[in-house]
Scaffold this motif. Structure first.
Motif, PDB file in Angstrom:
ATOM      1  N   ARG A 216      41.717  40.336  39.792  1.00 48.22           N
ATOM      2  CA  ARG A 216      41.379  39.918  38.429  1.00 48.22           C
ATOM      3  C   ARG A 216      42.606  39.948  37.523  1.00 48.22           C
ATOM      4  N   ALA A 217      43.475  40.933  37.708  1.00 46.81           N
ATOM      5  CA  ALA A 217      44.698  40.989  36.903  1.00 46.81           C
ATOM      6  C   ALA A 217      45.596  39.792  37.206  1.00 46.81           C
ATOM      7  N   GLY A 218      45.707  39.459  38.484  1.00 44.78           N
ATOM      8  CA  GLY A 218      46.522  38.300  38.844  1.00 44.78           C
ATOM      9  C   GLY A 218      45.934  36.998  38.341  1.00 44.78           C
ATOM     10  N   LEU A 219      44.617  36.865  38.423  1.00 42.81           N
ATOM     11  CA  LEU A 219      43.967  35.640  37.935  1.00 42.81           C
ATOM     12  C   LEU A 219      44.058  35.531  36.414  1.00 42.81           C
ATOM     13  N   TRP A 220      43.946  36.654  35.731  1.00 43.21           N
ATOM     14  CA  TRP A 220      44.097  36.649  34.268  1.00 43.21           C
ATOM     15  C   TRP A 220      45.475  36.092  33.897  1.00 43.21           C
ATOM     16  N   ARG A 221      46.500  36.585  34.568  1.00 43.59           N
ATOM     17  CA  ARG A 221      47.864  36.120  34.282  1.00 43.59           C
ATOM     18  C   ARG A 221      48.019  34.642  34.636  1.00 43.59           C
ATOM     19  N   GLN A 222      47.434  34.240  35.744  1.00 46.74           N
ATOM     20  CA  GLN A 222      47.521  32.842  36.162  1.00 46.74           C
ATOM     21  C   GLN A 222      46.849  31.919  35.151  1.00 46.74           C
ATOM     22  N   LEU A 223      45.661  32.299  34.698  1.00 45.01           N
ATOM     23  CA  LEU A 223      44.938  31.488  33.724  1.00 45.01           C
ATOM     24  C   LEU A 223      45.691  31.399  32.404  1.00 45.01           C
ATOM     25  N   ALA A 224      46.246  32.519  31.971  1.00 48.08           N
ATOM     26  CA  ALA A 224      47.033  32.499  30.734  1.00 48.08           C
ATOM     27  C   ALA A 224      48.208  31.534  30.861  1.00 48.08           C
ATOM     28  N   GLY A 225      48.822  31.504  32.052  1.00 48.13           N
ATOM     29  CA  GLY A 225      49.932  30.590  32.291  1.00 48.13           C
ATOM     30  C   GLY A 225      49.520  29.130  32.284  1.00 48.13           C
TER      31      GLY A 225
ATOM     32  N   HIS B 299      52.406  34.893  45.555  1.00 50.29           N
ATOM     33  CA  HIS B 299      51.663  33.684  45.208  1.00 50.29           C
ATOM     34  C   HIS B 299      50.819  33.848  43.953  1.00 50.29           C
ATOM     35  N   LEU B 300      50.419  35.092  43.660  1.00 45.73           N
ATOM     36  CA  LEU B 300      49.572  35.374  42.496  1.00 45.73           C
ATOM     37  C   LEU B 300      50.184  36.556  41.742  1.00 45.73           C
ATOM     38  N   PRO B 301      51.250  36.322  40.990  1.00 47.24           N
ATOM     39  CA  PRO B 301      51.947  37.411  40.299  1.00 47.24           C
ATOM     40  C   PRO B 301      51.019  38.200  39.381  1.00 47.24           C
ATOM     41  N   GLY B 302      51.200  39.507  39.399  1.00 47.21           N
ATOM     42  CA  GLY B 302      50.371  40.379  38.578  1.00 47.21           C
ATOM     43  C   GLY B 302      49.253  41.049  39.344  1.00 47.21           C
ATOM     44  N   SER B 303      49.066  40.678  40.611  1.00 48.85           N
ATOM     45  CA  SER B 303      47.963  41.216  41.396  1.00 48.85           C
ATOM     46  C   SER B 303      48.318  42.487  42.148  1.00 48.85           C
ATOM     47  N   ALA B 304      49.594  42.769  42.348  1.00 48.00           N
ATOM     48  CA  ALA B 304      50.001  43.958  43.098  1.00 48.00           C
ATOM     49  C   ALA B 304      49.756  45.217  42.277  1.00 48.00           C
TER      50      ALA B 304
END
Length: 232
Positions: free
Chosen positions: A184-193, A166-171
């Motif tokens: 934070r890594a997953g949210l960073w990627r989500q926001l960039a998207g 659901h939040l790619p980049g968080s694993a």
């Protein structure tokens, strides 16, 4: 317009152990008088008349506010406003506090993004509410505040995989090499998207930094505040 952002620490308050000392959470078992004094000091130190709080429930509900509230915004994990001088507060003790602002259009948001809220999309919901209030996604600046880091956030493999879906980049992997999450890594990627180009990260880990509250480290403990507002 000038946007202000503040993240508190444990120091400088009235609360006694295990909440020492600048606990701002009124839902963790602390003495209500101490919490009230701490909140009053926060408002005084920031130079704001009123702070807007949330009844945080680990969801994706966003509340847009246009004036002070007598009680915390009910059952919500994100606040949005375009009213100068209205300070929005997210409380955390390992979850990610997310402070967003479009200074040009005068819209700010404070988000409480824990594992569950991040997984179900509280941050995209906040961005959508900001756009509805007059912001433009490409003009939003974001601060991802201090939270538990990936090396400390060990979780079962199934949970890691579910959040990653659901939040790619968080694993990620913990310091011990076990399954973990870096929200934070997953949210960073989500926001960039979402088209958000200016994303800052406070690198502090709440578990590792003893000047910050951490539920994962200490169990019963206080809450720090991440606050944002537009100067009136």
């Amino acid at each position: 317009m000038r946007v202000r952002r503040v993240v508190t620490t444990r120091a400088g308050g009235r609360s006694k152990a295990p909440y020492e000392s600048f606990n701002l959470g009124d839902h963790v078992g602390d003495d209500p008088a101490a919490v009230r004094a701490n909140r009053e000091r926060l408002a005084t130190e920031l130079g704001v008349d009123r702070l807007v709080w949330m009844e945080q429930v680990h969801g994706r509900t966003v509340t847009t506010v246009d004036g002070p509230l007598d009680e915390p915004a009910e059952a919500t994990d994100a606040l949005v406003t375009n009213r100068p001088g209205l300070a929005l507060v997210a409380l955390v003790a390992d979850c990610v506090p997310v402070l967003l602002a479009d200074a040009e259009n005068g819209v700010v948001a404070a988000v409480h993004a824990g594992r569950v809220g991040a997984r179900v999309g509280v941050v995209p919901a906040a961005v959508a509410a900001m756009v509805e209030a007059g912001a433009k996604a490409e003009q939003i600046e974001v601060l991802l505040g201090p939270s538990v880091c990936g090396e400390c956030y060990e979780v079962p493999a199934a949970m890691r995989d579910d959040v990653e879906a659901h939040l790619p980049g968080s694993a990620t992997k913990s310091r011990k090499g076990t399954p973990a999450l870096d929200l934070r890594a997953g949210l960073w990627r989500q926001l960039a998207g979402l088209g958000v180009a200016r994303i800052g990260v406070d690198p502090r880990c709440t578990v590792e930094d003893k000047t910050l509250f951490s539920h994962r480290r200490d169990g019963q403990t206080g809450r720090l505040a991440a606050v944002t507002w537009i100067d009136a």
